[in-house]
Motif scaffolding. Structure first.
Motif, PDB file in Angstrom:
ATOM      1  N   TYR A  53       0.835  -1.212   0.000  1.00 40.98           N
ATOM      2  CA  TYR A  53       0.000   0.000   0.000  1.00 40.98           C
ATOM      3  C   TYR A  53       0.866   1.257   0.000  1.00 40.98           C
ATOM      4  CZ  TYR A  53       0.706  -0.686   5.049  1.00 40.98           C
ATOM      5  OH  TYR A  53       1.242  -0.904   6.287  1.00 40.98           O
ATOM      6  N   GLY A  54       2.085   1.146   0.560  1.00 40.17           N
ATOM      7  CA  GLY A  54       3.005   2.278   0.457  1.00 40.17           C
ATOM      8  C   GLY A  54       3.441   2.508  -0.979  1.00 40.17           C
ATOM      9  N   SER A  55       3.649   1.392  -1.688  1.00 36.66           N
ATOM     10  CA  SER A  55       4.019   1.509  -3.101  1.00 36.66           C
ATOM     11  C   SER A  55       2.880   2.116  -3.914  1.00 36.66           C
ATOM     12  CB  SER A  55       4.372   0.123  -3.653  1.00 36.66           C
ATOM     13  OG  SER A  55       5.456  -0.444  -2.945  1.00 36.66           O
ATOM     14  N   LEU A  56       1.646   1.754  -3.557  1.00 35.80           N
ATOM     15  CA  LEU A  56       0.499   2.304  -4.282  1.00 35.80           C
ATOM     16  C   LEU A  56       0.388   3.807  -4.074  1.00 35.80           C
ATOM     17  CD1 LEU A  56      -1.996   1.791  -6.003  1.00 35.80           C
ATOM     18  CD2 LEU A  56      -3.265   1.289  -3.916  1.00 35.80           C
ATOM     19  N   SER A  57       0.631   4.270  -2.856  1.00 36.05           N
ATOM     20  CA  SER A  57       0.546   5.706  -2.600  1.00 36.05           C
ATOM     21  C   SER A  57       1.672   6.470  -3.267  1.00 36.05           C
ATOM     22  CB  SER A  57       0.574   5.975  -1.083  1.00 36.05           C
ATOM     23  OG  SER A  57       1.820   5.592  -0.538  1.00 36.05           O
ATOM     24  N   ASP A  58       2.707   5.744  -3.719  1.00 36.01           N
ATOM     25  CA  ASP A  58       3.831   6.365  -4.409  1.00 36.01           C
ATOM     26  C   ASP A  58       3.763   6.121  -5.914  1.00 36.01           C
ATOM     27  OD1 ASP A  58       6.204   7.920  -4.211  1.00 36.01           O
ATOM     28  OD2 ASP A  58       7.423   6.124  -4.512  1.00 36.01           O
ATOM     29  N   ALA A  59       2.600   5.660  -6.399  1.00 40.48           N
ATOM     30  CA  ALA A  59       2.447   5.336  -7.816  1.00 40.48           C
ATOM     31  C   ALA A  59       2.353   6.605  -8.657  1.00 40.48           C
ATOM     32  CB  ALA A  59       1.202   4.474  -8.021  1.00 40.48           C
ATOM     33  N   ALA A  60       2.682   6.457  -9.939  1.00 40.81           N
ATOM     34  CA  ALA A  60       2.686   7.605 -10.858  1.00 40.81           C
ATOM     35  C   ALA A  60       1.322   8.279 -10.961  1.00 40.81           C
ATOM     36  CB  ALA A  60       3.177   7.162 -12.230  1.00 40.81           C
ATOM     37  N   PRO A  61       0.190   7.525 -11.058  1.00 44.38           N
ATOM     38  CA  PRO A  61      -1.108   8.219 -11.129  1.00 44.38           C
ATOM     39  C   PRO A  61      -1.401   9.083  -9.908  1.00 44.38           C
ATOM     40  CG  PRO A  61      -1.333   5.937 -11.819  1.00 44.38           C
ATOM     41  CD  PRO A  61       0.031   6.072 -11.240  1.00 44.38           C
ATOM     42  N   VAL A  62      -0.942   8.640  -8.740  1.00 42.00           N
ATOM     43  CA  VAL A  62      -1.157   9.422  -7.524  1.00 42.00           C
ATOM     44  C   VAL A  62      -0.361  10.726  -7.593  1.00 42.00           C
ATOM     45  CG1 VAL A  62      -0.889   9.449  -5.014  1.00 42.00           C
ATOM     46  CG2 VAL A  62      -1.622   7.352  -6.165  1.00 42.00           C
ATOM     47  N   HIS A  63       0.899  10.643  -8.043  1.00 45.62           N
ATOM     48  CA  HIS A  63       1.711  11.855  -8.169  1.00 45.62           C
ATOM     49  C   HIS A  63       1.137  12.792  -9.234  1.00 45.62           C
ATOM     50  CE1 HIS A  63       4.291   9.959  -5.418  1.00 45.62           C
ATOM     51  NE2 HIS A  63       5.031   9.267  -6.263  1.00 45.62           N
ATOM     52  N   LEU A  64       0.567  12.213 -10.291  1.00 40.21           N
ATOM     53  CA  LEU A  64      -0.074  13.035 -11.312  1.00 40.21           C
ATOM     54  C   LEU A  64      -1.259  13.791 -10.724  1.00 40.21           C
ATOM     55  CD1 LEU A  64      -0.131  13.780 -14.336  1.00 40.21           C
ATOM     56  CD2 LEU A  64      -1.664  11.831 -14.694  1.00 40.21           C
ATOM     57  N   CYS A  65      -2.016  13.123  -9.873  1.00 36.10           N
ATOM     58  CA  CYS A  65      -3.151  13.786  -9.215  1.00 36.10           C
ATOM     59  C   CYS A  65      -2.670  14.863  -8.247  1.00 36.10           C
ATOM     60  CB  CYS A  65      -4.005  12.751  -8.484  1.00 36.10           C
ATOM     61  SG  CYS A  65      -4.962  11.666  -9.567  1.00 36.10           S
ATOM     62  N   GLU A  66      -1.547  14.608  -7.571  1.00 37.25           N
ATOM     63  CA  GLU A  66      -0.985  15.629  -6.689  1.00 37.25           C
ATOM     64  C   GLU A  66      -0.659  16.893  -7.477  1.00 37.25           C
ATOM     65  OE1 GLU A  66       2.427  13.869  -4.957  1.00 37.25           O
ATOM     66  OE2 GLU A  66       1.315  12.389  -3.773  1.00 37.25           O
ATOM     67  N   ASN A  67       0.032  16.720  -8.611  1.00 37.86           N
ATOM     68  CA  ASN A  67       0.386  17.872  -9.446  1.00 37.86           C
ATOM     69  C   ASN A  67      -0.860  18.578  -9.968  1.00 37.86           C
ATOM     70  OD1 ASN A  67       3.212  17.533  -9.237  1.00 37.86           O
ATOM     71  ND2 ASN A  67       3.178  15.948 -10.814  1.00 37.86           N
TER      72      ASN A  67
END
Length: 332
Positions: A53-67
């Motif tokens: 689940y830590g890896s999931l929170s560090d996934a590219a789609p999550v970072h894209l949503c952050e940006n």
């Protein structure tokens, strides 16, 4: 039944996602005056949660949503609580609303085929009974032949009209990952653990802006809503969606009633979960439910139905019918 099946799939998948997010919930988030040190239960070290689940929170789609969320805030200049609402409306209107309209078209086409399928089934049953007597088939063999040929004929109809029921689930498979990604993005931003471009610079300023970017009783978006107002509003919004959906199911079967009761229980379960995550996430979930409900009402409009050229006949007064059904069910 197709709509029920789609809603079941979406709710089951969303339940699993909420179980996942609840493991990252932050009931022990605390603030100390001045230094603003935060302690997160179940989260260790600067690297945050470990494991899958830590890896999931560090996934590219999550970072894209952050940006995306930070970009909406910076471009609009709005406070963070309003930026989250604007981002939610934008994504759900630009992405999920067209998919919901496509789902409605597919469901309408499938419903329009039911009369033709019933006629085919009646004729096929007669042909199979005649052929069975000629070849000496048992009742079980006749049933197998009937079901096999009916599946083939129905599949041909779906291909002819380009309306396989599985296409109606496309909305779920797009909306759920989007919902999870945005939820995790807000969690990362609220816990000062953004990744990608935000992880190298500017994360502290985002955290500070979120901490001061709330409104009314949820002034700090990085901590849970201690008043439980947002979680309760979320639960009530989800219950309203379920009840409105149930009004479409006159004479529901036992299974459908069981499913609806499960949805009601899920809506109540959302309240403590939303009370254990940062207010930014609870606000996003509440806004998402409201937008989804408004889209559901919009797609009932006769004007929308004429624009989509739905093949099945729909009510010309859907909102009046809905209000009457609501009053008859709960006030009479």
């Amino acid at each position: 039944m197709l709509t029920v099946a789609g809603l079941v799939t979406g709710r089951v998948l969303q339940t699993r996602a909420l179980h996942l997010l609840s493991r990252w919930a932050s009931p022990a988030l605390t603030c100390t005056t001045g230094s603003r040190v935060r302690t997160v239960s179940g989260v260790g070290g600067a690297n945050g949660a470990g494991g899958w689940y830590g890896s999931l929170s560090d996934a590219a789609p999550v970072h894209l949503c952050e940006n995306f969320l930070v970009g909406v805030h910076q471009v609009s200049g709005l406070p963070w609580w309003l930026s989250i609402a604007v981002a939610t409306v934008s994504i759900r209107t630009c992405i999920t609303l067209p998919l919901a309209a496509y789902q409605l078209i597919i469901i309408s086409k499938v419903e329009a085929l039911q009369a033709e399928i019933s006629d085919l089934a009646r004729r096929l049953r007669y042909e199979v009974s005649v052929r069975g007597r000629e070849r000496g088939w048992t009742d079980n063999q006749s049933r197998v032949q009937f079901k096999k040929n009916l599946r083939r004929l129905v599949s041909q109809l779906y291909i002819r009209d380009n309306c396989h029921p599985f296409k109606a689930s496309l909305l779920v498979w797009v909306q759920l990952p989007l919902w999870v990604s945005l939820s995790l993005a807000l969690r990362n931003l609220s816990l000062d653990r953004p990744g990608g471009d935000l992880g190298s610079a500017g994360s502290g300023s985002v955290l500070g802006e979120l901490a001061a970017g709330g409104a009314l009783w949820f002034s700090d978006l990085t901590v849970p809503d201690s008043t439980w107002i947002l979680p309760v509003c979320l639960g009530l919004a989800n219950l309203l969606i379920v009840e409105v959906f149930s009004l479409q199911r006159a004479g529901a079967s036992g299974f459908q009633r069981l499913v609806l009761n499960g949805f009601r229980g899920f809506s109540v379960l959302m309240i403590p979960i939303a009370a254990s995550v940062p207010s930014s996430m609870a606000l996003y979930w509440f806004c998402s439910s409201l937008v989804g409900f408004s889209h559901n009402l919009l797609l009932r409009s006769p004007t929308v139905h004429r624009t989509l050229r739905l093949p099945t006949q729909r009510s010309d007064t859907p909102y009046r019918d809905l209000l009457s059904a609501f009053i008859n069910k709960y006030w009479k």
